[in-house]
Design a protein around this motif. Structure first.
Motif, PDB file in Angstrom:
ATOM      1  N   GLY A 237     -16.095  -9.060 -50.149  1.00 52.79           N
ATOM      2  CA  GLY A 237     -17.116  -9.811 -49.424  1.00 52.79           C
ATOM      3  C   GLY A 237     -17.161  -9.427 -47.955  1.00 52.79           C
ATOM      4  O   GLY A 237     -18.241  -9.251 -47.375  1.00 52.79           O
ATOM      5  N   SER A 238     -15.989  -9.292 -47.330  1.00 54.56           N
ATOM      6  CA  SER A 238     -15.930  -8.904 -45.918  1.00 54.56           C
ATOM      7  C   SER A 238     -16.450  -7.477 -45.714  1.00 54.56           C
ATOM      8  O   SER A 238     -17.180  -7.192 -44.762  1.00 54.56           O
ATOM      9  CB  SER A 238     -14.490  -9.000 -45.416  1.00 54.56           C
ATOM     10  N   THR A 239     -16.077  -6.582 -46.624  1.00 49.43           N
ATOM     11  CA  THR A 239     -16.519  -5.190 -46.531  1.00 49.43           C
ATOM     12  C   THR A 239     -18.033  -5.094 -46.683  1.00 49.43           C
ATOM     13  O   THR A 239     -18.691  -4.302 -45.991  1.00 49.43           O
ATOM     14  CB  THR A 239     -15.834  -4.333 -47.611  1.00 49.43           C
ATOM     15  N   ALA A 240     -18.590  -5.910 -47.576  1.00 50.91           N
ATOM     16  CA  ALA A 240     -20.042  -5.899 -47.787  1.00 50.91           C
ATOM     17  C   ALA A 240     -20.776  -6.259 -46.504  1.00 50.91           C
ATOM     18  O   ALA A 240     -21.792  -5.647 -46.159  1.00 50.91           O
ATOM     19  CB  ALA A 240     -20.405  -6.866 -48.910  1.00 50.91           C
ATOM     20  N   GLN A 241     -20.252  -7.246 -45.778  1.00 51.96           N
ATOM     21  CA  GLN A 241     -20.878  -7.637 -44.507  1.00 51.96           C
ATOM     22  C   GLN A 241     -20.863  -6.478 -43.511  1.00 51.96           C
ATOM     23  O   GLN A 241     -21.849  -6.218 -42.824  1.00 51.96           O
ATOM     24  CB  GLN A 241     -20.138  -8.815 -43.895  1.00 51.96           C
ATOM     25  N   SER A 242     -19.728  -5.802 -43.435  1.00 51.84           N
ATOM     26  CA  SER A 242     -19.604  -4.699 -42.477  1.00 51.84           C
ATOM     27  C   SER A 242     -20.525  -3.541 -42.829  1.00 51.84           C
ATOM     28  O   SER A 242     -20.845  -2.722 -41.973  1.00 51.84           O
ATOM     29  CB  SER A 242     -18.153  -4.214 -42.418  1.00 51.84           C
TER      30      SER A 242
ATOM     31  N   PRO B 267     -14.605 -13.204 -43.251  1.00 46.93           N
ATOM     32  CA  PRO B 267     -15.030 -12.672 -41.950  1.00 46.93           C
ATOM     33  C   PRO B 267     -15.453 -11.221 -42.064  1.00 46.93           C
ATOM     34  O   PRO B 267     -14.951 -10.487 -42.909  1.00 46.93           O
ATOM     35  CB  PRO B 267     -13.754 -12.801 -41.092  1.00 46.93           C
ATOM     36  N   LYS B 268     -16.383 -10.829 -41.210  1.00 45.55           N
ATOM     37  CA  LYS B 268     -16.807  -9.438 -41.184  1.00 45.55           C
ATOM     38  C   LYS B 268     -15.666  -8.576 -40.661  1.00 45.55           C
ATOM     39  O   LYS B 268     -14.979  -8.934 -39.702  1.00 45.55           O
ATOM     40  CB  LYS B 268     -18.023  -9.286 -40.270  1.00 45.55           C
ATOM     41  N   ILE B 269     -15.416  -7.449 -41.329  1.00 45.33           N
ATOM     42  CA  ILE B 269     -14.340  -6.549 -40.903  1.00 45.33           C
ATOM     43  C   ILE B 269     -14.700  -5.925 -39.558  1.00 45.33           C
ATOM     44  O   ILE B 269     -15.802  -5.413 -39.367  1.00 45.33           O
ATOM     45  CB  ILE B 269     -14.101  -5.454 -41.963  1.00 45.33           C
ATOM     46  N   ALA B 270     -13.758  -6.008 -38.637  1.00 45.59           N
ATOM     47  CA  ALA B 270     -14.007  -5.493 -37.286  1.00 45.59           C
ATOM     48  C   ALA B 270     -14.215  -3.992 -37.303  1.00 45.59           C
ATOM     49  O   ALA B 270     -13.570  -3.271 -38.062  1.00 45.59           O
ATOM     50  CB  ALA B 270     -12.824  -5.849 -36.385  1.00 45.59           C
TER      51      ALA B 270
ATOM     52  N   SER C 197       1.342 -17.009 -44.349  1.00 48.15           N
ATOM     53  CA  SER C 197       0.047 -16.345 -44.216  1.00 48.15           C
ATOM     54  C   SER C 197      -0.919 -16.873 -45.250  1.00 48.15           C
ATOM     55  O   SER C 197      -0.684 -16.738 -46.435  1.00 48.15           O
ATOM     56  CB  SER C 197       0.232 -14.833 -44.399  1.00 48.15           C
ATOM     57  N   ASP C 198      -1.991 -17.526 -44.783  1.00 50.74           N
ATOM     58  CA  ASP C 198      -3.000 -18.039 -45.702  1.00 50.74           C
ATOM     59  C   ASP C 198      -4.346 -17.447 -45.330  1.00 50.74           C
ATOM     60  O   ASP C 198      -4.771 -17.514 -44.171  1.00 50.74           O
ATOM     61  CB  ASP C 198      -3.087 -19.570 -45.640  1.00 50.74           C
ATOM     62  N   TYR C 199      -5.034 -16.883 -46.298  1.00 46.81           N
ATOM     63  CA  TYR C 199      -6.352 -16.281 -46.059  1.00 46.81           C
ATOM     64  C   TYR C 199      -7.403 -17.375 -46.026  1.00 46.81           C
ATOM     65  O   TYR C 199      -7.451 -18.221 -46.914  1.00 46.81           O
ATOM     66  CB  TYR C 199      -6.668 -15.292 -47.183  1.00 46.81           C
ATOM     67  N   ASP C 200      -8.204 -17.424 -44.979  1.00 48.27           N
ATOM     68  CA  ASP C 200      -9.289 -18.407 -44.884  1.00 48.27           C
ATOM     69  C   ASP C 200     -10.597 -17.641 -44.915  1.00 48.27           C
ATOM     70  O   ASP C 200     -10.923 -16.920 -43.988  1.00 48.27           O
ATOM     71  CB  ASP C 200      -9.167 -19.200 -43.569  1.00 48.27           C
ATOM     72  N   PRO C 201     -11.370 -17.736 -46.001  1.00 47.01           N
ATOM     73  CA  PRO C 201     -12.593 -16.931 -46.140  1.00 47.01           C
ATOM     74  C   PRO C 201     -13.691 -17.267 -45.153  1.00 47.01           C
ATOM     75  O   PRO C 201     -14.643 -16.535 -45.036  1.00 47.01           O
ATOM     76  CB  PRO C 201     -13.037 -17.206 -47.584  1.00 47.01           C
ATOM     77  N   TYR C 202     -13.583 -18.404 -44.452  1.00 46.11           N
ATOM     78  CA  TYR C 202     -14.654 -18.780 -43.530  1.00 46.11           C
ATOM     79  C   TYR C 202     -14.187 -18.916 -42.089  1.00 46.11           C
ATOM     80  O   TYR C 202     -14.841 -19.485 -41.244  1.00 46.11           O
ATOM     81  CB  TYR C 202     -15.316 -20.075 -43.978  1.00 46.11           C
ATOM     82  N   LYS C 203     -12.937 -18.446 -41.797  1.00 49.49           N
ATOM     83  CA  LYS C 203     -12.393 -18.549 -40.436  1.00 49.49           C
ATOM     84  C   LYS C 203     -13.080 -17.538 -39.548  1.00 49.49           C
ATOM     85  O   LYS C 203     -13.236 -16.397 -39.948  1.00 49.49           O
ATOM     86  CB  LYS C 203     -10.898 -18.330 -40.464  1.00 49.49           C
TER      87      LYS C 203
END
Length: 367
Positions: free
Chosen positions: A293-298, A308-311, A361-367
């Motif tokens: 999902g993050s990669t798709a945004q980037s 989050p969008k990958i920097a 370490s917890d992944y937050d998909p909307y942080k």
């Protein structure tokens, strides 16, 4: 006497039964898995010799029921497998089959044989994932030297790097905490992207089992890939396959196609097929979906958002004078306190010691 083994997998046996019947072009084995029947049917070695001869083995098999003749047949097949290039560590021993000492090893060895035969261009159907090819990487002496100073965050926390709990020489232990909230976000995103509801399974004692059941056929994953990149994956419609072994093979093939897509799409950390298909590490599957999902945004995907969008890479150029000034006059804050920079406790010549805070370490998909 046949010895039972806890690693026996009836699905793998059913798949190899189907594959052997397909290769020899006749039903020499019944399709239903039965460990005892498999051993009895295969122990003479005649089916193995027939299998090898389809691939140009030119083996003269013995039809005698004398023990040494049957073991000779098995030995001839094993020699052919060795010539084909099947690693000795992957193939079984004669006694594993003839005396039934380790039928799971026989089944696993035949799967390895099937993969090698397919990758070698033999006229056989594909069974399981395609055998990996060598991917050698060359590094300069400077790159290797730089790598010695990198501390892997997987050995600690993403809040403060730590080497606590690092045990060199031991195999890596995977113990990912399952997060239902992240799974819920991943489920919702998948359904929004493909534009249809997914038939998730029912939960059992394995965390995330319903999520895995919904993706196990690989069809939803292939649809997801094709929505993000039209025409990326040719999906197998597994619901139309009646043979259980063949269906399992097609399902795993779908998963492998999705993982190949993820690799080319730029997803860095990907799960492996058993993590999903055999429910070995479902959280790794969830994390891969989140990274996708993050990669798709980037990549400019303008559909539903997950994570989050990958920097993007942000390279900075420094002059030689700036780099030199930094080295000579800058005190690293990590080697002291964040209130007053200090070199207290620093021992030149010794390995760098890093104390972790132990934060989770917890992944937050909307942080």
């Amino acid at each position: 006497m046949m010895h039972k083994d806890a690693k026996y997998d009836p699905d793998l046996e059913a798949q190899i039964r189907w594959w052997i019947n397909e290769v020899v072009d006749e039903q020499v084995l019944k399709p239903e898995p039965d460990q005892k029947d498999f051993q009895e049917s295969m122990k003479s070695g005649e089916i193995l010799c027939k299998l090898a001869n389809v691939m140009g083995g030119a083996i003269k098999s013995n039809s005698s029921k004398m023990a040494f003749k049957m073991m000779e047949n098995i030995g001839k097949f094993l020699d052919f497998a060795d010539q084909l290039g099947v690693p000795k560590t992957d193939i079984f021993q004669t006694v594993d089959l003839y005396e039934g000492q380790n039928i799971p090893a026989v089944i696993s060895g035949l799967h390895a044989f099937a993969r090698k035969a397919y990758s070698s261009g033999k006229p056989v159907p594909q069974l399981g994932p395609k055998e990996a090819t060598a991917n050698k990487r060359e590094f300069t002496e400077e790159q290797l030297k730089e790598g010695q100073h990198v501390i892997g965050l997987q050995m600690g926390t993403n809040k403060l790097a730590s080497q606590a709990g690092d045990h060199f020489g031991r195999p890596r232990q995977i113990n990912a905490k399952y997060d239902k909230e992240i799974e819920s976000h991943a489920k919702q995103w998948i359904e929004l992207v493909i534009g249809e509801q997914v038939e998730w399974g029912t939960e059992d004692d394995t965390p995330g089992s319903a999520f895995a059941d919904g993706l196990k056929s690989g069809e939803v994953l292939c649809k997801l890939a094709n929505k993000l990149q039209p025409g990326a994956v040719k999906m197998n419609v597994t619901s139309k396959v009646s043979n259980p072994a063949m269906r399992a093979n097609k399902e795993k093939e779908n998963i492998e196609k999705f993982l190949t897509f993820c690799e080319t799409y730029g997803v860095r950390d990907r799960f492996s097929t058993p993590y999903l298909y055999q429910k070995q590490n479902i959280m790794a599957v969830v994390n891969t979906i989140c990274q996708l999902g993050s990669t798709a945004q980037s990549k400019g995907y303008d559909g539903p958002v997950l994570g989050p969008k990958i920097a993007e890479k942000n390279e900075r150029g420094f002059s030689e004078e700036q780099v030199k000034a930094s080295r000579e006059g800058h005190i690293g804050m990590q080697a002291g306190t964040n209130k007053l920079a200090s070199q207290s406790g620093q021992n030149f010549g010794l390995g760098r010691q890093i104390a972790g805070a132990g934060a989770q370490s917890d992944y937050d998909p909307y942080k």
